[in-house]
Design an enzyme around this catalytic site. Structure first.
Site, PDB file in Angstrom:
ATOM      1  N   SER A 111       0.813  -1.218   0.000  1.00  0.00           N
ATOM      2  CA  SER A 111       0.000   0.000   0.000  1.00  0.00           C
ATOM      3  C   SER A 111       0.846   1.268   0.000  1.00  0.00           C
ATOM      4  O   SER A 111       0.434   2.289  -0.540  1.00  0.00           O
ATOM      5  CB  SER A 111      -0.962   0.003   1.184  1.00  0.00           C
ATOM      6  OG  SER A 111      -0.259   0.002   2.404  1.00  0.00           O
ATOM      7  N   TYR A 113       3.443   1.942  -1.772  1.00  0.00           N
ATOM      8  CA  TYR A 113       3.662   2.304  -3.170  1.00  0.00           C
ATOM      9  C   TYR A 113       2.351   2.633  -3.878  1.00  0.00           C
ATOM     10  O   TYR A 113       2.270   3.591  -4.642  1.00  0.00           O
ATOM     11  CB  TYR A 113       4.424   1.199  -3.906  1.00  0.00           C
ATOM     12  CG  TYR A 113       5.902   1.232  -3.613  1.00  0.00           C
ATOM     13  CD1 TYR A 113       6.703   2.218  -4.172  1.00  0.00           C
ATOM     14  CD2 TYR A 113       6.501   0.307  -2.777  1.00  0.00           C
ATOM     15  CE1 TYR A 113       8.063   2.280  -3.911  1.00  0.00           C
ATOM     16  CE2 TYR A 113       7.859   0.358  -2.506  1.00  0.00           C
ATOM     17  CZ  TYR A 113       8.632   1.348  -3.072  1.00  0.00           C
ATOM     18  OH  TYR A 113       9.974   1.414  -2.807  1.00  0.00           O
ATOM     19  N   LEU A 135       9.562  -8.324 -11.334  1.00  0.00           N
ATOM     20  CA  LEU A 135       8.567  -7.369 -10.850  1.00  0.00           C
ATOM     21  C   LEU A 135       8.359  -6.277 -11.886  1.00  0.00           C
ATOM     22  O   LEU A 135       9.311  -5.854 -12.537  1.00  0.00           O
ATOM     23  CB  LEU A 135       9.076  -6.700  -9.559  1.00  0.00           C
ATOM     24  CG  LEU A 135       9.521  -7.613  -8.430  1.00  0.00           C
ATOM     25  CD1 LEU A 135      10.393  -6.850  -7.446  1.00  0.00           C
ATOM     26  CD2 LEU A 135       8.308  -8.193  -7.737  1.00  0.00           C
ATOM     27  N   GLU A 136       7.130  -5.809 -12.026  1.00  0.00           N
ATOM     28  CA  GLU A 136       6.858  -4.663 -12.888  1.00  0.00           C
ATOM     29  C   GLU A 136       6.330  -3.535 -12.021  1.00  0.00           C
ATOM     30  O   GLU A 136       5.393  -3.718 -11.245  1.00  0.00           O
ATOM     31  CB  GLU A 136       5.833  -4.986 -13.959  1.00  0.00           C
ATOM     32  CG  GLU A 136       5.613  -3.813 -14.900  1.00  0.00           C
ATOM     33  CD  GLU A 136       4.169  -3.608 -15.291  1.00  0.00           C
ATOM     34  OE1 GLU A 136       3.742  -2.434 -15.335  1.00  0.00           O
ATOM     35  OE2 GLU A 136       3.476  -4.589 -15.537  1.00  0.00           O
ATOM     36  N   GLN A 155       3.616  -8.122  -1.374  1.00  0.00           N
ATOM     37  CA  GLN A 155       3.421  -9.241  -0.455  1.00  0.00           C
ATOM     38  C   GLN A 155       2.984 -10.475  -1.227  1.00  0.00           C
ATOM     39  O   GLN A 155       2.057 -10.425  -2.041  1.00  0.00           O
ATOM     40  CB  GLN A 155       2.368  -8.926   0.602  1.00  0.00           C
ATOM     41  CG  GLN A 155       2.228 -10.067   1.601  1.00  0.00           C
ATOM     42  CD  GLN A 155       1.236  -9.775   2.690  1.00  0.00           C
ATOM     43  OE1 GLN A 155       0.045  -9.907   2.501  1.00  0.00           O
ATOM     44  NE2 GLN A 155       1.742  -9.367   3.831  1.00  0.00           N
ATOM     45  N   TYR A 169       4.201 -26.454 -12.901  1.00  0.00           N
ATOM     46  CA  TYR A 169       4.921 -25.575 -13.824  1.00  0.00           C
ATOM     47  C   TYR A 169       6.186 -26.275 -14.335  1.00  0.00           C
ATOM     48  O   TYR A 169       6.503 -26.215 -15.516  1.00  0.00           O
ATOM     49  CB  TYR A 169       5.275 -24.270 -13.108  1.00  0.00           C
ATOM     50  CG  TYR A 169       5.737 -23.178 -14.034  1.00  0.00           C
ATOM     51  CD1 TYR A 169       4.824 -22.405 -14.746  1.00  0.00           C
ATOM     52  CD2 TYR A 169       7.087 -22.912 -14.214  1.00  0.00           C
ATOM     53  CE1 TYR A 169       5.240 -21.403 -15.602  1.00  0.00           C
ATOM     54  CE2 TYR A 169       7.509 -21.906 -15.071  1.00  0.00           C
ATOM     55  CZ  TYR A 169       6.584 -21.153 -15.764  1.00  0.00           C
ATOM     56  OH  TYR A 169       7.005 -20.160 -16.620  1.00  0.00           O
ATOM     57  N   GLN A 179      14.524 -18.631 -13.607  1.00  0.00           N
ATOM     58  CA  GLN A 179      15.058 -17.317 -14.003  1.00  0.00           C
ATOM     59  C   GLN A 179      15.864 -16.701 -12.868  1.00  0.00           C
ATOM     60  O   GLN A 179      15.529 -16.827 -11.705  1.00  0.00           O
ATOM     61  CB  GLN A 179      13.946 -16.388 -14.476  1.00  0.00           C
ATOM     62  CG  GLN A 179      12.940 -15.991 -13.436  1.00  0.00           C
ATOM     63  CD  GLN A 179      11.748 -15.244 -14.033  1.00  0.00           C
ATOM     64  OE1 GLN A 179      11.445 -15.347 -15.208  1.00  0.00           O
ATOM     65  NE2 GLN A 179      11.071 -14.499 -13.205  1.00  0.00           N
TER      66      GLN A 179
END
Length: 187
Positions: A111, A113, A135-136, A155, A169, A179
């Site tokens: 929150s 950000y 992350l974007e 989170q 996966y 990655q």
């Protein structure tokens, strides 16, 4: 399915699910207040590393997930990344994850950000996925925005299944398996 508690997260981390692992919620580091990271009640607050790819439109290319032009990013390494107005940056987590076969995660931005117009987007971490999370950060404001490395940005909520999945996966050879750095789109 059930959301897993901090005790469960600690147990799984002891088995190498999250490395490095912070067993408590850290709000201060070296005498300075930080955006919190570490174990919370029902999740884990992840940190952003110092490796960023900041989007730029200097080449006037089209953003195409099937043919993404890596020249659309400028690599940056540092403790604070400034994202241009109405733009975005990619980064990776400090933490390396190994998701168990009977767990799915959902990740939501913090929150602190969100209240500044910075949206953190992360897709679910599927059963038996492993790696650093890409992350974007979208800066939705008309002003430059700061993202702090080595502090909390989102989170991860762990959802445990009643039974293991039929196909994980890893089983289907997911393209983002293992990655290590900031990973661009693949098809």
């Amino acid at each position: 399915m059930s959301i897993k508690s901090d005790n469960w997260i600690r147990r799984m981390a002891a088995q190498g699910m999250i490395e490095p692992f912070e067993p408590s919620l850290v709000r201060e580091s070296a005498g300075h207040r930080v955006v919190s990271y570490g174990t919370s009640s029902y999740g884990y607050d992840i940190r952003c590393s110092e490796d960023f790819k900041v989007f730029t439109n200097i080449n006037s290319t089209i953003v195409d997930p099937k043919a993404f032009d890596a020249k659309s990013f400028v690599d940056f390494r540092g403790p604070v990344c400034i994202i241009p107005p109405n733009s975005f940056a990619l980064a990776r987590t400090v933490e390396y994850f190994r998701i168990p076969r009977d767990v799915l995660t959902i990740c939501l931005g913090k929150s602190t950000y969100a209240r500044c117009g910075i949206i953190v987007n992360v897709t679910p971490l599927e059963p038996e996925w492993e790696g650093h999370v890409t992350l974007e950060f979208s800066n939705t404001t008309p002003l430059p925005a700061k993202v702090y490395a080595n502090e909390g940005v989102a989170q991860v909520i762990f959802i445990g299944a009643d039974e293991v999945c039929e196909t994980s996966y890893r089983d289907r050879g997911g393209k983002y398996q293992g990655q290590l750095g900031v990973t661009l789109p693949k098809i």
